[in-house]
Design an enzyme around this catalytic site. Structure first.
Site, mmCIF file in Angstrom:
data_model
loop_
_atom_site.group_PDB
_atom_site.id
_atom_site.type_symbol
_atom_site.label_atom_id
_atom_site.label_comp_id
_atom_site.label_asym_id
_atom_site.label_seq_id
_atom_site.Cartn_x
_atom_site.Cartn_y
_atom_site.Cartn_z
ATOM 1 N N ARG A 30 0.827 -1.208 0.000
ATOM 2 C CA ARG A 30 0.000 0.000 0.000
ATOM 3 C C ARG A 30 0.864 1.262 0.000
ATOM 4 O O ARG A 30 0.561 2.226 -0.690
ATOM 5 C CB ARG A 30 -0.969 -0.034 1.190
ATOM 6 C CG ARG A 30 -2.057 -1.055 0.944
ATOM 7 C CD ARG A 30 -3.060 -1.221 2.067
ATOM 8 N NE ARG A 30 -4.136 -2.103 1.572
ATOM 9 C CZ ARG A 30 -5.128 -2.570 2.305
ATOM 10 N NH1 ARG A 30 -5.214 -2.273 3.584
ATOM 11 N NH2 ARG A 30 -6.052 -3.347 1.759
ATOM 12 N N HIS B 236 -6.376 0.058 -6.854
ATOM 13 C CA HIS B 236 -5.290 -0.895 -6.574
ATOM 14 C C HIS B 236 -5.068 -1.182 -5.090
ATOM 15 O O HIS B 236 -5.008 -0.249 -4.300
ATOM 16 C CB HIS B 236 -3.955 -0.239 -7.002
ATOM 17 C CG HIS B 236 -3.570 -0.489 -8.411
ATOM 18 N ND1 HIS B 236 -2.681 0.290 -9.077
ATOM 19 C CD2 HIS B 236 -3.938 -1.440 -9.279
ATOM 20 C CE1 HIS B 236 -2.507 -0.164 -10.284
ATOM 21 N NE2 HIS B 236 -3.262 -1.196 -10.445
ATOM 22 N N GLU B 237 -4.848 -2.428 -4.739
ATOM 23 C CA GLU B 237 -4.410 -2.806 -3.379
ATOM 24 C C GLU B 237 -5.344 -2.281 -2.295
ATOM 25 O O GLU B 237 -4.900 -1.835 -1.240
ATOM 26 C CB GLU B 237 -2.986 -2.278 -3.084
ATOM 27 C CG GLU B 237 -1.932 -2.635 -4.096
ATOM 28 C CD GLU B 237 -1.535 -4.115 -4.057
ATOM 29 O OE1 GLU B 237 -1.960 -4.830 -3.145
ATOM 30 O OE2 GLU B 237 -0.818 -4.535 -4.965
ATOM 31 N N GLY B 238 -6.647 -2.359 -2.543
ATOM 32 C CA GLY B 238 -7.607 -1.877 -1.545
ATOM 33 C C GLY B 238 -8.104 -0.498 -1.928
ATOM 34 O O GLY B 238 -7.344 0.452 -1.937
#
Lengths: 595, 595
Positions: free
Chosen positions: B295, B438-440
């Site tokens: 993140r 992306h990524e959450g």
């Protein structure tokens, strides 16, 4: 995934605005409500059957520059043939010249539908109509006969040729020259960013070109307007020889990819003949007369793109199961549709508030255009025109900024699917990014509003605006659920007027300081005006809920979106006013070498 | 047009942070300031010579799915060969496994440079490093020998396989199965949105896959982590037979187009073998341990894209003549460079404030990673980790949201040129739109911050944050030019802590209500934290201006950008807190059928 919300269009046109009453005017006698609904039916049918199906493909397979000509998906021409056959090119024009004399309010609603379906294809008639209006307003009868009529018939398309490579926002610096030759002129120069600047769809292209006559004064007062056809016309009006306006290349854009955007050379290889429109050196005045219309049109396109994204993400949010409510984490239970999640509802409400607020503003401004024609006397007409002038930069800019934000939210609702090219929302976002630049950038609109429009006639436009807002505020006080909003809006209006006075005063004595934050002023005023549009919609919805058992869900949605706008958006205007009132000079004292 | 601002990087690393002091730790003994500058020199040289030149072409000519394989521009592989030869794949890893044991702060600065030049190409090592860290942290020695070492050498690339078509944000719903078979497992299922999911650049691809063992509990507690190589390894570690992880198709995105994004089938046609990492059913815990790093990496990519756009638009603004100052309208005078216009400076200052504020935050969080290793005792380490945990969702989300806004401004500075594909700024804007997903997603980060991170250890993270901010506030009071900012930030911090308490209390008793506006809470906290980063930079700049005659323009720019952030941005946090404090329920009471 993209569909037209006809319930909302009907609400906006016939409940929130008295559009149906326009039929009482002789000019609009053909347009009772039934006729208007039929126009919208036709627009929706053509848009869904002919515009929407090739929208994604056209974005992927944009027009190409091949052997000096433009090659593009043939479905663009087919869609515009259907549009032409239904008479939409001439919708707003006088019957005298073959038009349908449709009210601007209705024409705008139809344009909204076409742009929702496919903004790139819809741009060709948009540009044609803008150019045709210039000829209708300022051209000679002969020019109208030869050029305007075929444009109204949709046989000739049009463009607006303002920018040059060295002169975009600064139109006073254009250098294209026009030399008298016989009874017309020969033009020399380059034009840039010409939307619809070339194509092989229409029989001819009528370019409306800004250029300088020999010995004209420098700056904006030395610019004249010319009709420059791609093909010269023979005496009988038939298409003749190719004129010397040549396609130098196509610009490849991030959005509106299906609309050609051209660099044009005038008179480089062969003579380029043009015909003066109206008087010499008045070109920019003429152009700006019609620029209002073009700017409102850009705002309408931005709202339509926002609406398309909103509708697509709403369908997705209802269908897509993902996750569970907070506090209900049992993984063996079924997932809920994402519309159940508070944050997804926020993303949808934000879109609804932006899109329907923008549409309300655009239809309101279009109604002002019709109202100038309906004005009982010169004074009312002048007042209406001033209000229209004032609202135009907002109607252009607010949707361009905040319906782009809506498109950003639409992608977010779809998550990873949203950024793939399998769904329309990323395309709509790309398309909409152009609108804050098209037809005068966001910054230019701010200077227009604060540096010009609010000063006109000693602030008469602002006074009219305030009077109209307060009239609706008074009405809203009669509804318990709206009283707090009414009070809130009245307070915002009072503060906004005070900020306007402060900045206008400063701009008069120290232009750089007064205008330094004109763009933020534009956004701030936009929020106040759109809050008014939401109060108007909530007022209409509240009345209908009292008197009418129908469409309760829809009307409750209007009230909720109004609450959303007043809670989540309007307070931002106060924060901006604090900055504006402080006459902050950070941008002025920042030195270029400090970056 | 894109270049690295090494002056700013040096300021951020060595003046605003004590990065050079890390060399005092045995682990980082090789990295004195000279060595660190050499690493950045190497990164810049490779980025400019090998990453940047193909960035635009790769965007136009994205990887293709041909005959079951991925075909792409060979320059991606060539650039990554240069990256590999310079040892960047293993930069952060222990020397024991072949790594360079570089401080995370320095490694982040190098990553920032690579992402600025070409975020699509830089994504392959980013993903490889993330996957390798998982094996380093939780894999067996045998797994490290066979898989980690070649990843550190840059011979094998890696991916993170979390999402499935029906389970994106809701990882508890993944259904991929792993059945025991001999000493390993056979996997069956589908994975979706796998960045770098297939390519022909690396010798092998090591997928880190989440899947369920038979009879595992439902939800997140029944998920295990597996190593799934594209090619099985022979006993001697050489590449053996193709494993049954097959490319089902590539997703075509609006940005990061050069990074393949794949749908993968596991065990559909041929057996797909995987190796359990660590203990059964602990896969999601492991994954989240490394998710922090991923993140922060996404935030760094977002900041790098913002920086690239800022630098490009700054070059343009200095060079492009257009218009004149307000009040100086003589059209025969020369046009001024657009950096002279207040609104263009605002667009540049907004970018500078977002980009350098984001970079400061990301380097600060990276320094926290290093600080955990330098902590003198367990208590300090735990405190540092809690602060890192707290800042992670902000470090991911704030840049993704506000450096996207910066990219929007970069386009605006270039006007019509900005939206053409002849300039890089529209591509950067498209690339950056992915980072809020992306990524959450942004919404997931908000829930992570408010629903989890602020509650940890009775709010110990927030307390540490407040202590650190107040320490800098105290320092800033010693400088006359910063005293007002210091006071302002202290007030914002106090209010933000109060809002946090209110929302956290509510979330404990009524999760849906307390968390309804978690995304806005995230944005609000982000603004307070980035204001802190600006106060830190202004403090550093003020100190240097007192003691040092060098770089005065640069340091004045820092002070101006700090003023900009406090005047134009920070007040928005107060507006958001008013909404948060009101526990507004508009999104909760809105019914799906009202849309």
């Amino acid at each position: 995934m993209i569909s037209v919300d006809r319930t909302d269009l009907a609400f906006q046109l016939f409940d929130a605005l008295p559009t149906a009453s326009l039929a009482a005017l002789p000019r609009f006698a053909d347009y009772d409500r039934t006729a208007m609904e039929e126009v919208l039916d036709t627009a929706e049918r053509i848009a869904m059957d002919h515009f929407l199906p090739h929208a994604a493909a056209l974005d992927l397979d944009e027009p190409r520059f091949e052997n000096g000509k433009v090659a593009m998906d043939p479905r663009v021409g087919q869609a515009l043939a259907a549009y032409r056959e239904a008479g939409f090119f001439g919708a707003g024009f006088d019957q005298e010249w073959g038009g349908a004399q449709m009210p601007e309010t209705l024409r705008s609603a139809a344009s909204f539908i076409f742009s929702m379906a496919n903004v790139s294809t819809a741009a060709y008639p948009f540009l044609t109509v803008g150019a045709a209006h210039l000829i209708a307003a300022f051209g000679s009868d002969d020019q109208k006969e030869r050029f305007l009529k075929p444009m109204i018939e949709g046989r000739f398309f049009g463009t607006m040729c303002l920018s040059e490579p060295q002169a975009g926002s600064s139109l006073s610096d254009i250098t294209t020259k026009a030399e008298p030759d016989k009874d017309s002129y020969l033009l020399h120069g380059q034009k840039m960013w010409i939307s619809g600047g070339d194509q092989e769809i229409s029989e001819n292209i009528i370019h409306l070109v800004l250029a300088r006559l020999p010995d004209s004064p420098p700056g904006v007062k030395g610019i004249s307007l010319f009709i420059v056809p791609k093909y010269l016309l023979r005496k009988d009006g038939k298409r003749g020889k190719r004129n010397g306006v040549e396609l130098a290349g196509l610009n490849h854009k991030m959005g509106y990819r299906g609309t050609t955007n051209a660099a044009l050379n005038l008179g480089e290889k062969t003579p380029c003949r043009g015909y003066l429109v109206g008087e010499a050196n008045r070109g920019l005045t003429y152009m700006f007369h019609m620029m209002n219309e073009a700017r409102i049109g850009v705002g309408l396109g931005a709202a339509a793109l926002g609406a398309a994204g909103y509708r697509a993400s709403l369908v997705y949010a209802r269908d897509r199961p993902q996750g569970r409510h907070p506090g209900h984490k049992d993984a063996s239970s079924a997932q809920v549709p994402i519309i159940e999640h508070a944050d997804v509802r926020r993303l949808l409400l934000a879109q609804k508030a932006a899109v329907e607020g923008a549409l309300a503003l655009l239809l309101y401004t279009a109604f002002l255009v019709d109202a100038t024609k309906a004005a009982p006397n010169a004074e009312t007409r002048h007042e209406t025109e001033l209000l229209l002038d004032l609202l135009t930069p907002i109607a252009k800019s607010w949707p361009s900024e905040f319906c782009l934000e809506a498109n950003k939210h639409a992608i977010q609702v779809l998550g990873g699917y949203g950024y793939t090219r399998d769904y329309p929302v990323e395309r709509l976002y790309r398309d909409n990014r152009l609108n804050a630049i098209h037809e005068g950038t966001h910054g230019i609109q701010g200077l227009d509003l604060l540096g010009r429009k609010v000063m006109q006639d000693n602030g008469a436009g602002i006074k009219t605006l305030a009077t109209r807002i307060m009239a609706d505020v008074t009405q809203a006080h009669a509804f318990e659920n709206l009283a707090a909003h009414a009070e809130d809006l009245a307070a915002h209006l009072g503060e906004a007027v005070a900020t306007t006075g402060k900045l206008a005063g400063r701009a008069a004595s120290a232009p750089e300081s007064g205008l330094a934050n004109a763009t933020l002023y534009l956004d701030m005023m936009g929020h106040v005006v759109v809050a008014w549009m939401w109060l108007r919609q909530a007022l209409t919805a509240s009345r209908k809920l009292r008197t009418d058992g129908a469409n309760t869900d829809f009307l409750e949605g209007k009230l909720a979106a109004c609450r959303y706008f007043f809670a989540y958006e309007l307070p931002k205007a106060r924060t901006q006013r604090a900055l504006l009132d402080s006459l902050d000079d950070t941008t002025l004292t920042m030195k270029p070498e400090w970056f």
